[in-house]
Motif scaffolding. Structure first.
Motif, PDB file in Angstrom:
ATOM      1  N   PRO A 109       0.803  -1.232   0.000  1.00 49.17           N
ATOM      2  CA  PRO A 109       0.000   0.000   0.000  1.00 49.17           C
ATOM      3  C   PRO A 109       0.833   1.278   0.000  1.00 49.17           C
ATOM      4  O   PRO A 109       0.439   2.282  -0.550  1.00 49.17           O
ATOM      5  CB  PRO A 109      -0.822  -0.111   1.285  1.00 49.17           C
ATOM      6  N   SER A 110       2.036   1.224   0.607  1.00 49.84           N
ATOM      7  CA  SER A 110       2.871   2.441   0.598  1.00 49.84           C
ATOM      8  C   SER A 110       4.329   2.031   0.748  1.00 49.84           C
ATOM      9  O   SER A 110       4.644   0.861   0.984  1.00 49.84           O
ATOM     10  CB  SER A 110       2.462   3.372   1.741  1.00 49.84           C
ATOM     11  N   ALA A 111       5.205   3.001   0.639  1.00 47.36           N
ATOM     12  CA  ALA A 111       6.652   2.722   0.719  1.00 47.36           C
ATOM     13  C   ALA A 111       6.947   2.078   2.073  1.00 47.36           C
ATOM     14  O   ALA A 111       6.560   2.594   3.121  1.00 47.36           O
ATOM     15  CB  ALA A 111       7.436   4.009   0.531  1.00 47.36           C
ATOM     16  N   THR A 112       7.600   0.927   2.037  1.00 45.93           N
ATOM     17  CA  THR A 112       7.808   0.115   3.251  1.00 45.93           C
ATOM     18  C   THR A 112       9.241  -0.382   3.315  1.00 45.93           C
ATOM     19  O   THR A 112       9.795  -0.804   2.288  1.00 45.93           O
ATOM     20  CB  THR A 112       6.861  -1.108   3.226  1.00 45.93           C
ATOM     21  N   LYS A 113       9.852  -0.277   4.511  1.00 44.51           N
ATOM     22  CA  LYS A 113      11.181  -0.867   4.737  1.00 44.51           C
ATOM     23  C   LYS A 113      11.017  -1.986   5.760  1.00 44.51           C
ATOM     24  O   LYS A 113      10.378  -1.776   6.814  1.00 44.51           O
ATOM     25  CB  LYS A 113      12.142   0.192   5.304  1.00 44.51           C
ATOM     26  N   ILE A 114      11.570  -3.160   5.452  1.00 47.63           N
ATOM     27  CA  ILE A 114      11.462  -4.311   6.368  1.00 47.63           C
ATOM     28  C   ILE A 114      12.860  -4.855   6.626  1.00 47.63           C
ATOM     29  O   ILE A 114      13.580  -5.204   5.683  1.00 47.63           O
ATOM     30  CB  ILE A 114      10.603  -5.437   5.750  1.00 47.63           C
ATOM     31  N   HIS A 115      13.280  -4.861   7.909  1.00 48.43           N
ATOM     32  CA  HIS A 115      14.557  -5.511   8.241  1.00 48.43           C
ATOM     33  C   HIS A 115      14.271  -6.762   9.062  1.00 48.43           C
ATOM     34  O   HIS A 115      13.654  -6.697  10.129  1.00 48.43           O
ATOM     35  CB  HIS A 115      15.483  -4.578   9.023  1.00 48.43           C
ATOM     36  N   VAL A 116      14.694  -7.919   8.519  1.00 49.53           N
ATOM     37  CA  VAL A 116      14.459  -9.213   9.173  1.00 49.53           C
ATOM     38  C   VAL A 116      15.702  -9.625   9.952  1.00 49.53           C
ATOM     39  O   VAL A 116      16.815  -9.582   9.413  1.00 49.53           O
ATOM     40  CB  VAL A 116      14.130 -10.308   8.140  1.00 49.53           C
ATOM     41  N   LYS A 117      15.516 -10.008  11.222  1.00 50.69           N
ATOM     42  CA  LYS A 117      16.596 -10.627  12.004  1.00 50.69           C
ATOM     43  C   LYS A 117      16.126 -12.036  12.327  1.00 50.69           C
ATOM     44  O   LYS A 117      15.113 -12.213  13.013  1.00 50.69           O
ATOM     45  CB  LYS A 117      16.860  -9.851  13.299  1.00 50.69           C
ATOM     46  N   ASN A 118      16.832 -13.049  11.803  1.00 52.62           N
ATOM     47  CA  ASN A 118      16.344 -14.411  11.923  1.00 52.62           C
ATOM     48  C   ASN A 118      17.372 -15.393  12.469  1.00 52.62           C
ATOM     49  O   ASN A 118      18.227 -15.873  11.733  1.00 52.62           O
ATOM     50  CB  ASN A 118      15.840 -14.939  10.581  1.00 52.62           C
ATOM     51  N   PRO A 119      17.268 -15.760  13.774  1.00 48.84           N
ATOM     52  CA  PRO A 119      18.146 -16.787  14.349  1.00 48.84           C
ATOM     53  C   PRO A 119      17.583 -18.203  14.209  1.00 48.84           C
ATOM     54  O   PRO A 119      18.212 -19.165  14.647  1.00 48.84           O
ATOM     55  CB  PRO A 119      18.198 -16.382  15.827  1.00 48.84           C
ATOM     56  N   ILE A 120      16.376 -18.333  13.656  1.00 47.60           N
ATOM     57  CA  ILE A 120      15.773 -19.678  13.519  1.00 47.60           C
ATOM     58  C   ILE A 120      16.490 -20.405  12.378  1.00 47.60           C
ATOM     59  O   ILE A 120      16.467 -19.954  11.232  1.00 47.60           O
ATOM     60  CB  ILE A 120      14.269 -19.598  13.222  1.00 47.60           C
ATOM     61  N   PRO A 121      17.175 -21.529  12.671  1.00 46.54           N
ATOM     62  CA  PRO A 121      17.913 -22.224  11.615  1.00 46.54           C
ATOM     63  C   PRO A 121      16.991 -22.710  10.505  1.00 46.54           C
ATOM     64  O   PRO A 121      15.927 -23.269  10.782  1.00 46.54           O
ATOM     65  CB  PRO A 121      18.586 -23.391  12.327  1.00 46.54           C
ATOM     66  N   LEU A 122      17.384 -22.478   9.273  1.00 48.75           N
ATOM     67  CA  LEU A 122      16.559 -22.858   8.120  1.00 48.75           C
ATOM     68  C   LEU A 122      16.759 -24.333   7.779  1.00 48.75           C
ATOM     69  O   LEU A 122      17.881 -24.837   7.807  1.00 48.75           O
ATOM     70  CB  LEU A 122      16.938 -22.019   6.891  1.00 48.75           C
ATOM     71  N   GLY A 123      15.672 -25.017   7.510  1.00 46.56           N
ATOM     72  CA  GLY A 123      15.764 -26.400   7.043  1.00 46.56           C
ATOM     73  C   GLY A 123      16.313 -27.358   8.068  1.00 46.56           C
ATOM     74  O   GLY A 123      16.968 -28.345   7.738  1.00 46.56           O
TER      75      GLY A 123
END
Ligand SMILES: Nc1ncnc2c1ncn2[C@@H]1O[C@H](COP(=O)(O)OP(=O)(O)O)[C@@H](O)[C@H]1O
Ligand SMILES: N[C@@H](CCOP(=O)(O)O)C(=O)O
Length: 337
Positions: free
Chosen positions: A81-95
């Motif tokens: 809907p509008s200009a958006t900045k998203i910073h993800v911090k992810n310690p959950i191990p993938l796979g």
């Protein structure tokens, strides 16, 4: 400009015999720091944490923003809907069997709910998550928090048609965008306060789809009854205090998924066969976390000794691991402003 943080815990699903039924949230959180401007504009995504080298930052290829765009499409909104900045911090191990994909899908649905002010409840948001994840155990635990039992309701023929597109087709706008309704139900189960979750995390990836592909399409009656009997007692045993170590160890055994997945996880069979409350003081039950390769142990003390025994067995199978001692995340997914 306004900003908020979305926080989603990891999960450990199945808990032994509760394949696609039981899950618990874990105090390892992925966070999204979101800044929304008042102007029209693009969405810019940045990421730090596990798998940073593999997670795409293109919003049309990243699972979190793909899921958000899918939910927006279901509400006839076809861009951020509008200009958006998203910073993800992810310690959950993938796979690794700690619910990373489920947590990503939840984050995407919560993000859409905030961006478009949809005012969906957690259970209504779960309808969209279940169209992506398609089994409720890990995601219901991450969303609602704690130790959770859940099921998918039987779908009508038209609803089954809506599920025909694969999750990736839904995410890449090749599928239906008809809003799903009342896809699943859950109940939060009691948890004994002295129980902690010890997760031993092997360094190799095992995708959930691969780990599901090795399961048989049908089971013998004795194996089904074996799991049903243990599942019935497990939902109570994990809430009883003081905990009964021997009972929990027995009712966390499984014949529906672990025997078939052990071929993919060197050391799993040895760990399940050798580690008991008698051989490991403090140990209650032990099982594959989700689709693996992470192994979940529930214990009341001696966590380091239990972890070291598992690390050594994995090392004998040329697999290196890390481990964490965790409590359940009782709050589940949340948004803070
Ligand atoms: N935070 C995230 N952002 C983007 N994609 C993610 C994220 N977490 C997981 N994924 C996607 O989910 C995949 C792992 O899902 P899966 O095989 O089900 O394992 P898990 O047991 O971790 O859920 C990753 O390879 C990646 O494609
Ligand atoms: N019941 C599922 C659970 C998958 O959990 P995940 O954390 O590995 O995504 C299964 O065992 O396939």
């Amino acid at each position: 400009m306004h900003q908020y943080q979305i926080k989603v815990p990891a999960s450990s699903a199945n808990i032994g015999p509760g394949f696609d039924v039981l899950g618990m949230s874990l105090e390892v959180y992925m966070t999204l720091d979101v800044q929304v401007s008042d102007e029209k504009g693009h969405c810019v995504l940045s990421y730090e944490g596990d798998g940073a080298e593999e997670v795409p930052l293109d919003i049309h290829k990243n699972m979190i923003t793909q899921t958000a765009l899918y939910v927006l499409r279901c509400h006839n909104i076809h861009e951020f809907p509008s200009a958006t900045k998203i910073h993800v911090k992810n310690p959950i191990p993938l796979g690794r069997g700690m619910g990373s994909s489920g947590s990503a899908a939840i984050a995407g649905v919560v993000l859409a709910n905030e961006l478009a002010h949809l005012q969906l409840s957690k259970l209504q948001m779960m309808d969209y998550v279940l169209m992506i994840e398609r089994h409720p155990d890990n995601v219901m635990a991450s969303m609602m928090g704690g130790f959770v039992g859940s099921f998918l309701r039987e779908l009508s023929d038209t609803e089954k048609e809506a599920m025909l597109p694969s999750a990736s087709d839904l995410l890449t706008n090749k599928g239906f965008s008809r809003p799903p309704v009342n896809m699943g139900r859950y109940t939060t189960l009691p948890w004994a306060p002295e129980l902690k979750a010890l997760v031993v995390i092997p360094q190799f990836h095992l995708s959930t789809s691969k780990a599901r592909s090795v399961l048989p399409s049908s089971y013998t009656k004795p194996d089904v009854i074996y799991n049903l009997q243990r599942l019935a007692l497990l939902t109570t045993a994990l809430g009883q205090t003081p905990v009964n170590h021997q009972l929990i160890h027995e009712v966390m055994k499984d014949k529906v998924h672990q025997p078939y997945r052990s071929q993919l996880i060197p050391g799993l069979q040895t760990i399940l066969a050798q580690m008991t409350p008698e051989s490991q003081p403090g140990l209650c039950g032990i099982c594959l976390s989700g689709a693996g390769p992470t192994i979940l142990s529930l214990a009341t003390d001696h966590y380091e000794e239990i972890a070291q025994t598992m690390v050594n067995i994995f090392r004998q199978n040329n697999v290196e691991c890390s481990y964490l001692v965790l409590s359940p995340a009782f709050e589940g997914a949340s948004v803070s402003y």
